[in-house]
Design an enzyme around this catalytic site. Sequence first.
Site, short mmCIF file in Angstrom:
data_model
loop_
_atom_site.label_atom_id
_atom_site.label_comp_id
_atom_site.label_asym_id
_atom_site.label_seq_id
_atom_site.Cartn_x
_atom_site.Cartn_y
_atom_site.Cartn_z
N LEU A 142 0.71 -1.28 -0.19
CA LEU A 142 -0.69 -0.16 -0.39
C LEU A 142 0.65 1.47 -0.33
O LEU A 142 1.29 1.54 0.47
CB LEU A 142 -1.03 0.12 1.57
CG LEU A 142 -1.89 1.19 1.39
CD1 LEU A 142 -3.38 0.65 0.14
CD2 LEU A 142 -2.14 1.48 2.91
N ASP A 143 0.33 1.86 -0.69
CA ASP A 143 1.46 3.85 -0.65
C ASP A 143 2.56 3.36 -0.94
O ASP A 143 3.75 3.58 -0.77
CB ASP A 143 1.02 4.12 -0.19
CG ASP A 143 -0.24 4.41 0.58
OD1 ASP A 143 -1.28 4.21 -0.83
OD2 ASP A 143 -0.57 4.62 1.34
N GLU A 144 3.48 2.30 -1.80
CA GLU A 144 4.22 2.02 -1.85
C GLU A 144 5.57 1.65 -3.03
O GLU A 144 6.86 1.50 -3.38
CB GLU A 144 5.20 0.93 -0.48
CG GLU A 144 4.89 0.96 -0.08
CD GLU A 144 5.95 1.79 1.89
OE1 GLU A 144 6.74 1.90 0.67
OE2 GLU A 144 5.97 1.88 2.78
#
Lengths: 299, 299, 299, 299
Positions: free
Chosen positions: D243-245
Amino acid sequence: MKQEISEILNAFKENQKNRGRLLINCPDQPGIIAAVSKFLFDHGANIMESSQYSTNPEGGSFFIRIEFECSELQEKKEELTSEFQEIAEKFSMDWKLSLVSELKKTAIFVSKELHCMRELLLEWQGGDLMTDISLVISNHEDAREIVERLGIPFHYIPATKENRAEAEAKQLSLLKEHEIDVIILARYMQILTPDFVAAHPYKIINIHHSFLPAFVGARPYDRAYQRGVKLIGATSHYVTDDLDEGPIIEQDIMRVDHRDQVEDLKKIGRSIERSVLARAVKWHLEDRVIVHGNKTILF
Amino acid sequence: MKQEISEILNAFKENQKNRGRLLINCPDQPGIIAAVSKFLFDHGANIMESSQYSTNPEGGSFFIRIEFECSELQEKKEELTSEFQEIAEKFSMDWKLSLVSELKKTAIFVSKELHCMRELLLEWQGGDLMTDISLVISNHEDAREIVERLGIPFHYIPATKENRAEAEAKQLSLLKEHEIDVIILARYMQILTPDFVAAHPYKIINIHHSFLPAFVGARPYDRAYQRGVKLIGATSHYVTDDLDEGPIIEQDIMRVDHRDQVEDLKKIGRSIERSVLARAVKWHLEDRVIVHGNKTILF
Amino acid sequence: MKQEISEILNAFKENQKNRGRLLINCPDQPGIIAAVSKFLFDHGANIMESSQYSTNPEGGSFFIRIEFECSELQEKKEELTSEFQEIAEKFSMDWKLSLVSELKKTAIFVSKELHCMRELLLEWQGGDLMTDISLVISNHEDAREIVERLGIPFHYIPATKENRAEAEAKQLSLLKEHEIDVIILARYMQILTPDFVAAHPYKIINIHHSFLPAFVGARPYDRAYQRGVKLIGATSHYVTDDLDEGPIIEQDIMRVDHRDQVEDLKKIGRSIERSVLARAVKWHLEDRVIVHGNKTILF
Amino acid sequence: MKQEISEILNAFKENQKNRGRLLINCPDQPGIIAAVSKFLFDHGANIMESSQYSTNPEGGSFFIRIEFECSELQEKKEELTSEFQEIAEKFSMDWKLSLVSELKKTAIFVSKELHCMRELLLEWQGGDLMTDISLVISNHEDAREIVERLGIPFHYIPATKENRAEAEAKQLSLLKEHEIDVIILARYMQILTPDFVAAHPYKIINIHHSFLPAFVGARPYDRAYQRGVKLIGATSHYVTDDLDEGPIIEQDIMRVDHRDQVEDLKKIGRSIERSVLARAVKWHLEDRVIVHGNKTILF
């Protein structure tokens, strides 16, 4: 201090001894990149960075800047230069091969406002501006102490409308003696004669204290204040015969508001001028600026 | 859709029903703030936000904008207005008391380029632009569908140099009928007559596609391209009789480089124009812009 | 040189001798502004600039910063201070009255990276940072020459994990002796003990080399490089016991791209760090920063 | 309206019919550029724009993006592709030859917040986003009217934690049916399963409402408000399992201050999100983004 700077510069030169730059400007036609990249490959040079630009694919101009690594470059420079001549002629190239380790020699011209010169010296001491600052010339004595303390020769040459010819003669003689490559007008408040400018084509970098073409000429902050702009700026450009009309290298702006008086605009402006000039000088020193007509190409 | 927007606007009006704004402009002298803040305190109004500015403490102008909360404000507006008169006279104030819940009525003028109008409508639909968009007037039919779909009246009024008087007569009649407070020129490519401008002092907001005062007049992107600038911008200003010389409300810029052709500058410029105009309009609607001479004070 | 700076500072103090600042923080309630502005008016003080902020109109905190002119201010300071006490008590105010002409005394802490200190000294010499730089403390000798040349006392105090108590004792003694008001950590690479921090609440300004809260802690540029961010930044904040968690005063960023290696990020970062710290220090010196919880209010 | 957009897209395709793009990623070694440029020259293709990057000259990765013009390109595409195979094998290239005139097919996923989708549609209608928007999928009905009015199929697929498998099955079937090349999550507030993500490697573009890696995860504006940051931002990245990486494509920020409440941060944030996502999508559509490890190279 001077010794510390010498150490920084020498370490850089040693570190970059095999790094070269090839700048080319020629009429566009198919096959240029193929020929140049084959030449470099055949001579054992590895392309590290390359940027190109065509003004117009059909009959326009073509520009390329290549950084390459080549072992024993200092020894091979002459050979490369001589053998590249054939390609250069075939494509009618205007070109230059330079070594990163051969630092450009710089002269700074300054008057009473020292912030731009201070910024350049600050970056230079920190190892962020790779050049040989050979001398500083000023029509005032204010900068002497700062400059001499760093071991840089300082020359006070009074300059007025009246003695311009005489002053420029002295300046030219110093520039010649030091084999200067770049002249930086770090808020030098004297106008140069067309002869002086013509002797250094696209080698004189000025900082103008407005976002050109707004506020060409004198007292730009006063005029910005009168007009009520919400942004003020600064512009670094090559000096040509037309005042403030030379090719623009870099510009930047900062916000101002209704509370800012002329003095505040000048204060804010100083910090824009400093950083814009420093960036323009850095790009010039790295051979990233190509003049084309009255514009610059930045690679 | 139109109903959804009405719901957003009505919720805002209900939510802000006790919020008022006081704008004052008067000769500076001691005691103004003391008098105004005592008046508000005595009438049960609580100051929520306050900004002030003096051009010059000795004999200059003084400006203040106050947002306050006051219960039953809609009922008390008349009383406040009438009782403030005494203070206003004492300090020779030019002043205005307005209610946040009384939305300004807006007319958008547009031609063939629709991006600025689209931005305003996008912000409006999203609840980020609090105004009553009462009508759109255009000298082309391009915008009709977008506008009417949102339930906004659209008026096609052909406008040329030849029929200017007739076209403006129609426009003025519509503006009057709708009791318009603000006229937004969202890339409206016709020049307004001095009479039209004089009838709406500091109520016409324009977007000019350059960072003024650079590139006043026509074809700014072409001229920016010719000059080789590294930044292009846009300027939103009030319209006065002098073309592109009115008080600047907001400006912004973006970086461009040598690869950008005129068409690229226009594309990049469109996105600056959009956001600069939207910010200027928003500030005007919130009574944050005060004109002083040929400049604006932004609170 | 030192003499030139003294002249700049003295001229400033003379010029600003009648300028005062009043900072107030109290529970919000109606009538504060009315009372304060009446007090100033009654004492012959003219408000030149005023900013206020309420966290929440119903039961929140209220903050105001007023700059005023008052003739014979230096003579009247005590009287004003004593007579304001009554209002202060009525509204439970936390407050401070200061004179612009009483410059704050600053100590700069620095290690081996000198760019932030150099920026502060550059602004100071140019008359753009109005403070009395009383001493520089470092755990290295690198800065000595630059500092002493400007006539500023330089103290070399080796600092390691092991000798922290002893080193801080020496530092504290120097800070006390010089009656220091502000401590600037200009890239000082040692952690301060909770006792040291507690002794200087919101008087220690640090520069962290990332846009917090991204990359808290060590080696932010390496981690920014690993993450592939397109912006790098710097943050200036007050030092509290929680590392990099203190109230943020100022932040800024610059663009980077895939070609930038860690060394390039550091180079670009240095120029952000310099300007962010200089702005934060300037605002602190002008009493524009009020700490509220773990945030700052900037007036 | 739909017809107007078709006309814009068709004019673009006709205009660009001879324009191709070659993207290459391979182990670095001397001679790559020489070989590729010779190949293009021999096939009558003229290089119009070229960007390259080496991670590390000794044993690193090499990336190049070339735009070229070649008459009869649509007819010759197959021949070029087949004959380039030899060079590709010699240098172990991962490569792609694409035609500018073959527009990518896009699916937009959206939830209740429509500003990002509206921005994309606004740019698309204005001819500033060259793609075939084939469908919009949403877990709410809010966007239907706007989307269908432009003649784009709209699919309402309710999505919750519970029905994820079923919802994704429907989505996948639609994406397959429309032969979608790019999925844009324009503030789509549902998490995608690893299987869904794995089926579209580096083809799903998300907009996260913070300057990553600050405020990973939920409610970034609330957390930014709590931390008291002076800048808020948005980040567009490729979606991966973390997530969000995923690899960051573009980021930008705007200034905020102590007066901005969470609602204000969201409002300001919306305008950053809009422009950051639009830029990232534009670059992806122009094949300017190459993923390398967890970073992007932008040409």
